[in-house]
Design a protein around this motif. Sequence first.
Motif, PDB file in Angstrom:
ATOM      1  N   LEU A 438       0.880  -1.169   0.000  1.00 22.13           N
ATOM      2  CA  LEU A 438       0.000   0.000   0.000  1.00 22.13           C
ATOM      3  C   LEU A 438       0.917   1.218   0.000  1.00 22.13           C
ATOM      4  O   LEU A 438       1.456   1.602   1.040  1.00 22.13           O
ATOM      5  CB  LEU A 438      -0.911  -0.013   1.225  1.00 22.13           C
ATOM      6  N   ASP A 445      -3.114   5.799   8.177  1.00 25.11           N
ATOM      7  CA  ASP A 445      -3.387   4.905   9.293  1.00 25.11           C
ATOM      8  C   ASP A 445      -4.596   5.337  10.123  1.00 25.11           C
ATOM      9  O   ASP A 445      -5.450   4.508  10.494  1.00 25.11           O
ATOM     10  CB  ASP A 445      -2.160   4.794  10.204  1.00 25.11           C
ATOM     11  N   LEU A 453      -6.318  -2.013  10.068  1.00 24.22           N
ATOM     12  CA  LEU A 453      -4.872  -2.133  10.164  1.00 24.22           C
ATOM     13  C   LEU A 453      -4.456  -3.509  10.659  1.00 24.22           C
ATOM     14  O   LEU A 453      -3.471  -4.089  10.179  1.00 24.22           O
ATOM     15  CB  LEU A 453      -4.309  -1.043  11.083  1.00 24.22           C
ATOM     16  N   ARG A 463       2.819  -1.125   4.361  1.00 22.65           N
ATOM     17  CA  ARG A 463       2.307   0.228   4.215  1.00 22.65           C
ATOM     18  C   ARG A 463       3.488   1.184   4.082  1.00 22.65           C
ATOM     19  O   ARG A 463       4.329   1.277   4.977  1.00 22.65           O
ATOM     20  CB  ARG A 463       1.421   0.599   5.408  1.00 22.65           C
ATOM     21  N   ARG A 465       4.727   5.087   3.025  1.00 22.04           N
ATOM     22  CA  ARG A 465       4.391   6.475   2.719  1.00 22.04           C
ATOM     23  C   ARG A 465       5.594   7.125   2.036  1.00 22.04           C
ATOM     24  O   ARG A 465       6.658   7.299   2.643  1.00 22.04           O
ATOM     25  CB  ARG A 465       4.012   7.239   3.980  1.00 22.04           C
ATOM     26  N   THR A 488      -2.555   6.993  -4.158  1.00 16.47           N
ATOM     27  CA  THR A 488      -2.366   5.717  -3.474  1.00 16.47           C
ATOM     28  C   THR A 488      -2.382   4.567  -4.487  1.00 16.47           C
ATOM     29  O   THR A 488      -3.212   4.545  -5.403  1.00 16.47           O
ATOM     30  CB  THR A 488      -3.467   5.498  -2.428  1.00 16.47           C
ATOM     31  N   LEU A 490      -2.269   0.258  -4.489  1.00 19.81           N
ATOM     32  CA  LEU A 490      -2.317  -1.002  -3.752  1.00 19.81           C
ATOM     33  C   LEU A 490      -1.994  -2.126  -4.735  1.00 19.81           C
ATOM     34  O   LEU A 490      -2.722  -2.347  -5.707  1.00 19.81           O
ATOM     35  CB  LEU A 490      -3.710  -1.208  -3.139  1.00 19.81           C
ATOM     36  N   VAL A 511      -8.874  -0.031   0.140  1.00 23.69           N
ATOM     37  CA  VAL A 511      -8.475  -1.061   1.102  1.00 23.69           C
ATOM     38  C   VAL A 511      -9.663  -1.947   1.459  1.00 23.69           C
ATOM     39  O   VAL A 511      -9.536  -3.181   1.543  1.00 23.69           O
ATOM     40  CB  VAL A 511      -7.862  -0.411   2.356  1.00 23.69           C
TER      41      VAL A 511
END
Length: 528
Positions: A438, A445, A453, A463, A465, A488, A490, A511
């Motif tokens: 991700l 978060d 999560l 995850r 960033r 974003t 995924l 998600v």
Amino acid sequence: MRKTVDVAIVGFGPAGEMLASLLGQRGHSIVVFDKFPEPYGLPRMSTLDGEVARLLQHASDPREALAESLPQRTVELWGADGKQKGFFDWNYKRSGHWSHLSLHQPNIEAAMERRIAQNPNVEVRWGRSVTDLRAEGDGYVVTTRISNANGQTADTSNDVETVVARYVVGMDGASGYVRDAIGIDVEVLHHHDDRWILTDYEVVKPLPNDLEHRIYFDLDLDQPYFFAPNGVGRVRTDVRMLPTDDAEVEAVEERGLDFLERKVGIPRDHVRQTRRKIYSFRSQVATGMRRGNVFIGGDSAHAMTPYMGQGACCAMRDAGNLSWKLDLVLRGLADESILDTYESERLAHSRFFVEGSLAAYKMVNPASPEEAAGRDAYLESTGGNVTPPIPPLRDGILHRTADGEYGPQAGAVAPQGTVRADGQEKLLDDVVGYGFQLVSTLALDEALGEERLVRLDELGVRRIRIGEDFTDADDTYADYFGRHGATTLLSRPDVYVFGIADGVEDSVRLVESLLAQLPRPAQVAAAV
């Protein structure tokens, strides 16, 4: 007592090796059977694409696997009149690697075998042919016998061994014992009655005309051929035999050296011949890739001509796809229903390459001088850049929008950039490892919340960033997000995009879409 394992793999070529490596590193008990007594040791494939090179980052030490590989930036096309008609443009990167690489296949296989050997839960049984496969209880009994150097079992052999496996995967080539044993039919798209002769050489003196790096098709009407490097210091020809050629005469080394000198322009003392093999093509697709908990992949499911350089790549894609789904099921993290998507995702996708390779075969082998002239004119007018774009995956675990349509980029190959952290620059996967990713420019978060999560952590979703955890050193992610209007990404462990999103709320929905498609195993009600 019979040995019991999670997965039995039949066939230890590149696809079987990749599946054994990816599953073995997750801790599952694996047994692999190969009918030959030892690794082949010579190259069969000569081309690898960037998508599969990324999988090798996880199935092996990629420095070993890709040692002596070379980028394939262009493929020249020379017409029946002896003039160049154009070229394929492969001068770009795909998933962090050059879109196409020439390579020495034994390096890839040895690198995966070394990684596999580090996992005591994986047993490789060379020189054993599977002779029977039957369902028993919740698993399958796999029976094997010793086989000889040609992969054949002796009728008198009484060295019978059996294992019980929860899942069985047949990666055992176009002849496909496992495929036939479970009753999957094959659709033959074309019956090939012509013969080709493939010859490999090691370079012992520098070659003229930069031939150690050039790739080309000579589309001669009577005897077309293909020339390419097989990684550093190796080259290959693949030549159509004339109908009147005698196989025994053509198989001798001198005939290959004579062709190389006469047609390609390489003096015979500049090379050492390592293999000369006569063979015929196949263009066929299995009607399915699963029966119960037995799966097939690779040439057993989709055998193709070599003209797109995708046979082995498709096989390893099968392994990459099946491995992460089996892993989640075996670890009790996802319901077994996700395995249904293996066939739905891989069969149609692989068929594209079988049909595309067959179309390329027909381009190389026209039926008449008039067809050859028309082909040459078409190539000249288009510059030769006529290969269709590779389609995305469909009909599987992919993001869909509220109207049921596939989301942007869903099913495409995911990008992989170079990131900077702690003063070092590396490809992202070499830093974060194998699994879902991700990747976002946003802090997600808090919006995702604890329950989501926890589930993401269970599934092994990394995850990341960008700008916070890592610097986007080569702007791969900035360019990708800018091009697609997203914040974003995924992606799945087999390096395909699940979906992209723009903004925090859209990212949360992305998600949620993944989690909904990876349900926990169904609970079985206790008996009263």
